[in-house]
Design an enzyme around this catalytic site. Structure first.
Site, PDB file in Angstrom:
ATOM      1  CB  THR A 107      -0.904   0.024   1.251  1.00  0.00           C
ATOM      2  OG1 THR A 107      -0.111  -0.361   2.375  1.00  0.00           O
ATOM      3  CG2 THR A 107      -2.069  -0.939   1.103  1.00  0.00           C
ATOM      4  N   GLY A 136      17.873 -10.704   3.597  1.00  0.00           N
ATOM      5  CA  GLY A 136      17.047 -11.455   2.646  1.00  0.00           C
ATOM      6  C   GLY A 136      15.785 -12.031   3.261  1.00  0.00           C
ATOM      7  CG  LEU A 150      12.678  -9.638   9.035  1.00  0.00           C
ATOM      8  CD1 LEU A 150      13.302 -10.423  10.184  1.00  0.00           C
ATOM      9  CD2 LEU A 150      11.198  -9.368   9.330  1.00  0.00           C
ATOM     10  CG  ASP A 166      11.008  -1.339   3.801  1.00  0.00           C
ATOM     11  OD1 ASP A 166       9.849  -1.543   4.215  1.00  0.00           O
ATOM     12  OD2 ASP A 166      11.505  -1.926   2.831  1.00  0.00           O
TER      13      ASP A 166
END
Ligand code: GLA
Length: 398
Positions: free
Chosen positions: A39, A125, A128, A175
Site C-alpha cells: 500500500t 534477505g 525485515l 521501510d
C-alpha cells in the site's frame, strides 16, 4: 533466530580494523510490517514496528575523498572513490553506503571521505528491511561525521532515493520511515500520501508478535514487485479515466472497484481490490489497537494474507503452508505474510504461552516437509534509529 543482541562491540571492531578510534556510532533497526502491505507505493496506509534487531555503523572521517567500508557479516573490506563508486566495482552491498554518501554530498553535506565498520543482526534477505537499516545507520553516521543535521523525513527520503538510484529497487517509503521514526512498544501508523504518522501504543498483554522466517526467497521477487507497481498504476489510470479525482488507488473504495471491475479486467481489478481492502483493514487494525481489541486485530491480519494470496498474488507455497501451520495452533489470533512476498517472513499474533507449540508445529510440519528450515523470532517492538555515540546523541522516534 535469537533475541536481539545488546549493542555489539562495533567501536572496538572499528579500532581493530582501522587502527584509530571511530568518531560516531549510529544504529538503525530492521522492521516487520503488521499490516498494510503493498500500500505504501499506492499512497496508502502501513502499520510496521521496528525490531530490536539492528545495524550498527561506526564511522571515522577521512579527508582524501575515499570511502572504506568493512562489514562483519561479509568479512570483507572495500574501498572506492567517494564520487565514483561504479568505477571500482566494489561488492553490491556497498551500493547502499555509496548511494547514501553521494546523495548526502548532492545535498551539500561536506563529506570528504569516511571509514565505516558495519555490524548487523538483522537477517539479510528475510524481508525485515536489512537494507533500510544499513542505509539509515549509514546516513546518520555520515551526516554526523560531516557535522550536518538532517530532519527525520529528509533522512528517510534520502535513504529511499539511494536505494532507488544505486541499488535499483523501486521500494516505497515504509521501510526507511519505520527505521527512522519507530518508537519502542508502539506500532507506527503511516499515511504514505500525507507523510504523516502516529505512534500507537501496543498493549499486547499475554500476546506476542511472532515472526517466522520461511528460509526461502524466490528469485522472481524483485521482478514481480516492479510488475505489481505497474499493474497498480494501470488500475489507477483506468479508474481516473472513469472517475475524475482519482490520483491513486488510495482514492478508491471497494464498491468503486467492483462497479468498474469489468472495465479494469481481471488482473487490475484484483490488484485494486487488494489495495483498497488493505487500506481499509489497516485503518481498522489501527483502531482495534487503540481500543486494545486484539481479536479484531488478529482477524484483520489473517484477512490481509488471504488478500495478498488471492488478489495481489504475492504469496508462495512455502508462505501459505507456514501461515496454515501457525494459524492452526490453538489461540493464535492472526497470521499473514509480511513484506514484499515470495518468501521472507510471516508475522503472527500468538499467546506467549503458545510460542513453544508454534515452534514445535513449524519444526514437525514445515521443516519436516522439506521446506525451510524456518526460524522463529519473538519481535520486541523497538525504537527508531539513533546516534549512540558522537555528537547529537538521540533518537528520532521519541
Ligand atoms: C518492500 C518495500 C516496501 C513495501 C513492501 C510491501 O518491503 O521495500 O516499500 O512496498 O515491500 O508492502
Amino acid at each position: 533466530m535469537s533475541p536481539p543482541a545488546s549493542r555489539p562491540p562495533v567501536r572496538e571492531l572499528f579500532a581493530q580494523r582501522f587502527g584509530r578510534p571511530c568518531a560516531v556510532v549510529a544504529r538503525a533497526p530492521g522492521r516487520v510490517n503488521l499490516i498494510g502491505e503493498h500500500t505504501d507505493y499506492n499512497d496508502g496506509f502501513v502499520l510496521p514496528i521496528a525490531l530490536g534487531q539492528s545495524t550498527w555503523v561506526a564511522a571515522g572521517p577521512r579527508s582524501d575523498g575515499r570511502m572504506r567500508a568493512w562489514s562483519q557479516s561479509c568479512e570483507i573490506e572495500q574501498t572506492w572513490p567517494l564520487d565514483d563508486w561504479a568505477a571500482d566495482r566494489p561488492a553490491p552491498w556497498t551500493g547502499y553506503i555509496a548511494g547514501v554518501a553521494t546523495l548526502l554530498r548532492r545535498r551539500g553535506v561536506p563529506l570528504a571521505g569516511c571509514d565505516l565498520a558495519v555490524v548487523s543482526d538483522v537477517p539479510v534477505g528475510g524481508g525485515l528491511s536489512s537494507s533500510a537499516a544499513l542505509e539509515v545507520a549509514t546516513a546518520l553516521a555520515l551526516s554526523c561525521v560531516a557535522g550536518a543535521t538532517l530532519a527525520p523525513l529528509e533522512l528517510a527520503d534520502l535513504c529511499r532515493a539511494a536505494e532507488h538510484e544505486f541499488v535499483g529497487v523501486p521500494c516505497g517509503i515504509m521501510d526507511q520511515y519505520a527505521s527512522v521514526l519507530a518508537r519502542a512498544d508502539c506500532a507506527l501508523l503511516i499515511d504514505c500520501r500525507a507523510r504523516a504518522w502516529e505512534h500507537i501504543p501496543l498493549k499486547l498483554g499475554e500476546y506476542v508478535i511472532l515472526v517466522v522466517n520461511s528460509g526461502v526467497r524466490h528469485d522472481l521477487a524483485a521482478g514481480v514487485y516492479a510488475q505489481r507497481q505497474r499493474e497498480c498504476r494501470q488500475a489507477a489510470d483506468l479508474l481516473r479515466s472513469l472517475q475524475p479525482g482519482v490520483a491513486g488507488l488510495r482514492d478508491v473504495d471497494a464498491a468503486t472497484v467492483e462497479r468498474h471491475a469489468g472495465r479494469l479486467g481481471t488482473v487490475c481489478a484484483a490488484r485494486a481490490r487488494h489495495v483498497t481492502s488493505e487500506n481499509a483493514r489497516t485503518i481498522a487494525a489501527a483502531e482495534a489497537l487503540r481500543r486494545n481489541d486484539l481479536e479484531t486485530f488478529g482477524r484483520l491480519i489473517s484477512a490481509s494474507h488471504a488478500s495478498l494470496r488471492d488478489d495481489f498474488e504475492v504469496s508462495c507455497v512455502e508462505l501459505d503452508r507456514l501461515v496454515e501451520i501457525v494459524g492452526n495452533v490453538p489461540g493464535v489470533l492472526g497470521v499473514r505474510l509480511t513484506g514484499a512476498g515470495f518468501g521472507g517472513c510471516i508475522v503472527a499474533l500468538v499467546p506467549r504461552g503458545s510460542v513453544p507449540a508454534v515452534e514445535e508445529a513449524v519444526r514437525r510440519q514445515y521443516d519436516a516437509e522439506g521446506y525451510g528450515p524456518a526460524r522463529v523470532l519473538v519481535a520486541h517492538p523497538g525504537a527508531g534509529a539513533s546516534i549512540v555515540e558522537g555528537r547529537r546523541v538521540g533518537n528520532f522516534g521519541q
